[in-house]
Write an enzyme that holds these catalytic residues in place. Structure first.
Site: not given
Length: 132
Positions: A25, A28, A37, A39, A59, A80, A105-106, A109
């Site tokens: 796993a 994978y 990567w 993308e 911070l 993502e 897809k929308d 996004s």
């Protein structure tokens, strides 16, 4: 090809147990990170994470702030990757336009957008608190 009634598993990964399953796993998962990567958006977020994650320890004033800062960056990267997985699966189905494919897809996004807004808000609030 095994018959539907045969005892052979369709996916040999499901038959693995213990450390063997964890080991495979992990392989994978690393393959998935490598695929991510390729993308541009994921690559940009990963490079930003190389700066932001160590910065979170400077911070953040306590473990809760550090967890929010780092968690928001990691969550953005997770969303993502999931969006890319949705797009890849939809593209595998076929190149023709379909309103359900567009909708999926929308929504992927939109999920990235919301996680980006959340991440930005957490970081801006932390910077504001640090500067006042």
């Amino acid at each position: 090809m095994p018959s539907p009634n045969s005892a052979e598993p369709v996916n040999p990964q499901k038959e693995r147990k213990g450390l063997s399953r964890v080991w495979h796993a992990t392989g994978y998962s690393i393959a998935g990170l490598r695929a991510g990567w390729s993308e541009t958006a994921f690559r940009q977020e990963a490079i930003a994470a190389l700066v932001l994650l160590p910065l979170a320890f400077w911070l953040g004033r306590n473990w809760t702030e550090i967890a929010l800062l780092t968690g928001s960056v990691i969550a953005l990267m997770v969303v993502e990757l999931l969006n890319t997985a949705i797009e890849t699966a939809i593209d595998r189905i076929g190149p023709e336009w379909n309103h359900l494919s567009k909708r999926a897809k929308d929504m992927g996004s939109a999920a990235v957008l919301l996680s980006l807004v959340f991440c930005s808000g957490v970081w801006l609030a932390a910077l504001y608190q640090r500067l006042i």
